[in-house]
Write a protein that holds these residues in place. Structure first.
Motif, PDB file in Angstrom:
ATOM      1  N   GLY A 154     -14.623 -13.832 -49.401  1.00  0.00           N
ATOM      2  CA  GLY A 154     -14.505 -13.843 -47.942  1.00  0.00           C
ATOM      3  C   GLY A 154     -13.132 -13.380 -47.487  1.00  0.00           C
ATOM      4  O   GLY A 154     -12.758 -13.547 -46.328  1.00  0.00           O
ATOM      5  N   ASP A 156      -9.841 -10.287 -47.379  1.00  0.00           N
ATOM      6  CA  ASP A 156      -9.729  -8.901 -46.879  1.00  0.00           C
ATOM      7  C   ASP A 156     -10.497  -7.930 -47.766  1.00  0.00           C
ATOM      8  O   ASP A 156     -11.176  -7.033 -47.264  1.00  0.00           O
ATOM      9  CB  ASP A 156      -8.253  -8.478 -46.845  1.00  0.00           C
ATOM     10  N   SER A 157     -10.381  -8.106 -49.091  1.00  0.00           N
ATOM     11  CA  SER A 157     -11.038  -7.147 -49.999  1.00  0.00           C
ATOM     12  C   SER A 157     -12.546  -7.201 -49.814  1.00  0.00           C
ATOM     13  O   SER A 157     -13.192  -6.162 -49.653  1.00  0.00           O
ATOM     14  CB  SER A 157     -10.711  -7.457 -51.468  1.00  0.00           C
ATOM     15  N   GLN A 160     -13.479  -5.831 -46.198  1.00  0.00           N
ATOM     16  CA  GLN A 160     -13.174  -4.405 -46.044  1.00  0.00           C
ATOM     17  C   GLN A 160     -14.066  -3.549 -46.955  1.00  0.00           C
ATOM     18  O   GLN A 160     -14.613  -2.529 -46.536  1.00  0.00           O
ATOM     19  CB  GLN A 160     -11.695  -4.154 -46.369  1.00  0.00           C
ATOM     20  N   ARG A 178     -17.686 -20.526 -48.118  1.00  0.00           N
ATOM     21  CA  ARG A 178     -17.396 -21.421 -46.978  1.00  0.00           C
ATOM     22  C   ARG A 178     -18.118 -20.925 -45.724  1.00  0.00           C
ATOM     23  O   ARG A 178     -18.878 -19.958 -45.794  1.00  0.00           O
ATOM     24  CB  ARG A 178     -15.892 -21.462 -46.729  1.00  0.00           C
ATOM     25  N   ARG A 182     -11.796 -15.577 -44.556  1.00  0.00           N
ATOM     26  CA  ARG A 182     -10.329 -15.581 -44.459  1.00  0.00           C
ATOM     27  C   ARG A 182      -9.784 -14.172 -44.170  1.00  0.00           C
ATOM     28  O   ARG A 182      -8.580 -14.004 -43.994  1.00  0.00           O
ATOM     29  CB  ARG A 182      -9.691 -16.171 -45.712  1.00  0.00           C
TER      30      ARG A 182
HETATM   31  P1  NAP Z   1      -8.191 -13.427 -51.468  1.00  0.00           P
HETATM   32  O1  NAP Z   1      -7.542 -13.214 -50.147  1.00  0.00           O
HETATM   33  O2  NAP Z   1      -7.587 -14.391 -52.423  1.00  0.00           O
HETATM   34  O3  NAP Z   1      -9.710 -13.822 -51.207  1.00  0.00           O
HETATM   35  C1  NAP Z   1     -10.564 -14.177 -52.257  1.00  0.00           C
HETATM   36  C2  NAP Z   1     -11.877 -14.653 -51.679  1.00  0.00           C
HETATM   37  O4  NAP Z   1     -12.745 -14.988 -52.759  1.00  0.00           O
HETATM   38  C3  NAP Z   1     -11.729 -15.901 -50.805  1.00  0.00           C
HETATM   39  O5  NAP Z   1     -12.532 -15.774 -49.664  1.00  0.00           O
HETATM   40  C4  NAP Z   1     -12.201 -17.018 -51.725  1.00  0.00           C
HETATM   41  O6  NAP Z   1     -12.843 -18.063 -51.014  1.00  0.00           O
HETATM   42  C5  NAP Z   1     -13.228 -16.319 -52.590  1.00  0.00           C
HETATM   43  N1  NAP Z   1     -13.338 -16.907 -53.926  1.00  0.00           N
HETATM   44  C6  NAP Z   1     -12.343 -17.225 -54.789  1.00  0.00           C
HETATM   45  N2  NAP Z   1     -12.828 -17.721 -55.936  1.00  0.00           N
HETATM   46  C7  NAP Z   1     -14.173 -17.737 -55.790  1.00  0.00           C
HETATM   47  C8  NAP Z   1     -15.234 -18.165 -56.625  1.00  0.00           C
HETATM   48  N3  NAP Z   1     -15.012 -18.658 -57.859  1.00  0.00           N
HETATM   49  N4  NAP Z   1     -16.499 -18.057 -56.155  1.00  0.00           N
HETATM   50  C9  NAP Z   1     -16.737 -17.550 -54.921  1.00  0.00           C
HETATM   51  N5  NAP Z   1     -15.776 -17.109 -54.081  1.00  0.00           N
HETATM   52  C10 NAP Z   1     -14.500 -17.213 -54.527  1.00  0.00           C
HETATM   53  O7  NAP Z   1      -8.317 -12.034 -52.298  1.00  0.00           O
HETATM   54  P2  NAP Z   1      -8.455 -10.532 -51.798  1.00  0.00           P
HETATM   55  O8  NAP Z   1      -9.389 -10.427 -50.651  1.00  0.00           O
HETATM   56  O9  NAP Z   1      -8.711  -9.718 -53.015  1.00  0.00           O
HETATM   57  O10 NAP Z   1      -7.005 -10.188 -51.274  1.00  0.00           O
HETATM   58  C11 NAP Z   1      -5.875 -10.317 -52.139  1.00  0.00           C
HETATM   59  C12 NAP Z   1      -4.621 -10.039 -51.305  1.00  0.00           C
HETATM   60  O11 NAP Z   1      -4.587  -8.665 -50.932  1.00  0.00           O
HETATM   61  C13 NAP Z   1      -4.606 -10.855 -50.030  1.00  0.00           C
HETATM   62  O12 NAP Z   1      -3.274 -11.230 -49.762  1.00  0.00           O
HETATM   63  C14 NAP Z   1      -5.100  -9.869 -48.981  1.00  0.00           C
HETATM   64  O13 NAP Z   1      -4.638 -10.129 -47.677  1.00  0.00           O
HETATM   65  C15 NAP Z   1      -4.553  -8.532 -49.514  1.00  0.00           C
HETATM   66  N6  NAP Z   1      -5.421  -7.429 -49.077  1.00  0.00           N
HETATM   67  C16 NAP Z   1      -5.182  -6.901 -47.856  1.00  0.00           C
HETATM   68  C17 NAP Z   1      -5.994  -5.889 -47.376  1.00  0.00           C
HETATM   69  C18 NAP Z   1      -5.719  -5.337 -46.007  1.00  0.00           C
HETATM   70  O14 NAP Z   1      -4.670  -5.588 -45.427  1.00  0.00           O
HETATM   71  N7  NAP Z   1      -6.629  -4.590 -45.418  1.00  0.00           N
HETATM   72  C19 NAP Z   1      -7.075  -5.418 -48.122  1.00  0.00           C
HETATM   73  C20 NAP Z   1      -7.309  -6.004 -49.375  1.00  0.00           C
HETATM   74  C21 NAP Z   1      -6.484  -7.027 -49.841  1.00  0.00           C
HETATM   75  P3  NAP Z   1     -12.001 -19.044 -50.032  1.00  0.00           P
HETATM   76  O15 NAP Z   1     -11.772 -18.255 -48.772  1.00  0.00           O
HETATM   77  O16 NAP Z   1     -12.910 -20.198 -49.859  1.00  0.00           O
HETATM   78  O17 NAP Z   1     -10.744 -19.394 -50.769  1.00  0.00           O
END
Ligand code: NAP
Length: 310
Positions: A154, A156-157, A160, A178, A182
């Motif tokens: 849930g 950004d990745s 997006q 959830r 986020r």
């Molecule tokens: P993230 O922000 O850590 O989100 C991971 C998501 O996966 C969360 O929604 C989490 O749920 C869920 N999750 C984690 N473990 C899980 C499990 N075992 N089973 C089911 N769901 C699970 O990771 P991300 O989206 O890869 O982003 C990584 C970082 O890169 C972040 O800081 C993000 O802002 C940045 N990013 C930015 C952009 C942009 O600016 N456009 C694009 C990509 C990434 P919960 O929400 O319940 O914790």
């Protein structure tokens, strides 16, 4: 200073953080090497479209932005080598790095090694990896033209990349554990408006199955505990990231997930060792913050290197 190192500064990792550090280091006239285990670009390279990096009012593709970072670093003479850091330790006052090819030494090191996708640890995830399971929509999305896929997460990745996938696929099941996302609000709005995306709230993936490739994802609603089988052709996992910091041999202050703590100068608990970008313990992981971290770190490294040679 005891022995003269091979380099003033070695940068580990060639994403936006590492390449920006390279630009600043070359402008500071440091003898600098950047090592990158894959191709430069990091996670920015596999981002379809970047809309929040300043200076590009209409956005820019991650690949084009990476290309610009590389060109800029090379214009200032940055040396980029394709090798993987396997161990980093301190010896004789030097920072030593053994790569998959050799041993190199530096007065100072900037860790810009980024992160790797986290695994879910569910049945079928490993065995169907590359047979329908993926962590990269820009790499594999095209294989699923007019098909149905699931996207887990849930953040950004997840949001997006789900939106990106709708360019090709018939439907995306966005599975989130959830009842709220986020991801950035603007991404949420776009996902909610997108007819090809159906969100399953409060739901977790339990098992991926199929014959030769992915056919079914079993999910469970956490509130009702009800199980459901989704017929899918692909499963994209965006469940967060783990830092690529396992090569550090000497003790260094990290959080419980391995992200490296720094002070405001990006210096780690080891003097002359800096960490920037996604591998750092930081409240925000964006290209813009990675670039900012890098500029600050080089300023600190420059001071450290000056004292090192005194
Ligand atoms: P993230 O922000 O850590 O989100 C991971 C998501 O996966 C969360 O929604 C989490 O749920 C869920 N999750 C984690 N473990 C899980 C499990 N075992 N089973 C089911 N769901 C699970 O990771 P991300 O989206 O890869 O982003 C990584 C970082 O890169 C972040 O800081 C993000 O802002 C940045 N990013 C930015 C952009 C942009 O600016 N456009 C694009 C990509 C990434 P919960 O929400 O319940 O914790």
């Amino acid at each position: 200073m005891t022995i003269k190192p091979d380099y003033d500064l070695i940068i580990i990792g060639g994403g936006p953080a590492g390449l920006t550090a390279g630009v600043y280091a070359m402008r500071a006239r440091l003898k600098c090497l950047l090592i990158e285990k894959m191709v430069p670009g990091g996670s920015a390279l596999i981002t379809d479209w970047v809309e929040n990096y300043p200076g590009f009012p209409d956005g820019i593709s991650g690949a084009d932005l990476t290309d610009r970072f590389i060109k800029q670093a090379k214009r200032f003479g940055l040396k980029i080598e394709n090798e993987a850091a396997e161990a980093l330790w301190l010896d004789d006052g030097l920072k030593k790095i053994s790569t998959d090819q050799r041993l190199i030494t530096a007065a100072s090191v900037i860790i810009a090694s980024g992160t790797s996708p986290k695994k879910l640890g569910i049945e079928g995830e490993k065995s169907f990896y590359g047979k329908g399971v993926s962590t990269c929509a820009t790499c594999d999305g095209l294989f699923f033209r007019d098909k149905t896929v699931a996207a887990i997460g849930g953040g950004d990745s997840a949001v997006q990349e789900s939106i990106f996938l709708t360019k090709f696929v018939k439907k995306v099941w966005l599975i989130h554990r959830r009842d709220s996302l986020r991801a950035a609000k603007i991404l949420q709005e776009r996902a909610f408006k997108n007819d090809k995306i159906e969100i399953l709230w409060d739901t977790i993936p339990k098992k991926i199955s199929g014959k030769n490739s992915v056919e079914t994802l079993a999910v469970q609603n956490l509130k009702t505990e009800q199980m459901k089988d989704l017929s899918i052709d692909g499963c994209f996992i965006f469940a967060g990231t783990n830092p690529n910091t396992g090569f550090m041999v000497d003790p260094i202050k990290k959080d419980e997930n391995g992200f490296i703590y720094t002070d405001q100068n990006m210096e780690t608990s080891v003097k002359g060792l800096f960490c920037v970008g996604d591998a750092r313990q930081t409240p925000l992981r964006q290209i813009v913050t990675a670039a900012g971290d890098a500029a600050i770190a080089v300023m600190g490294a420059e001071k450290y290197i000056e004292n090192f040679y005194e």
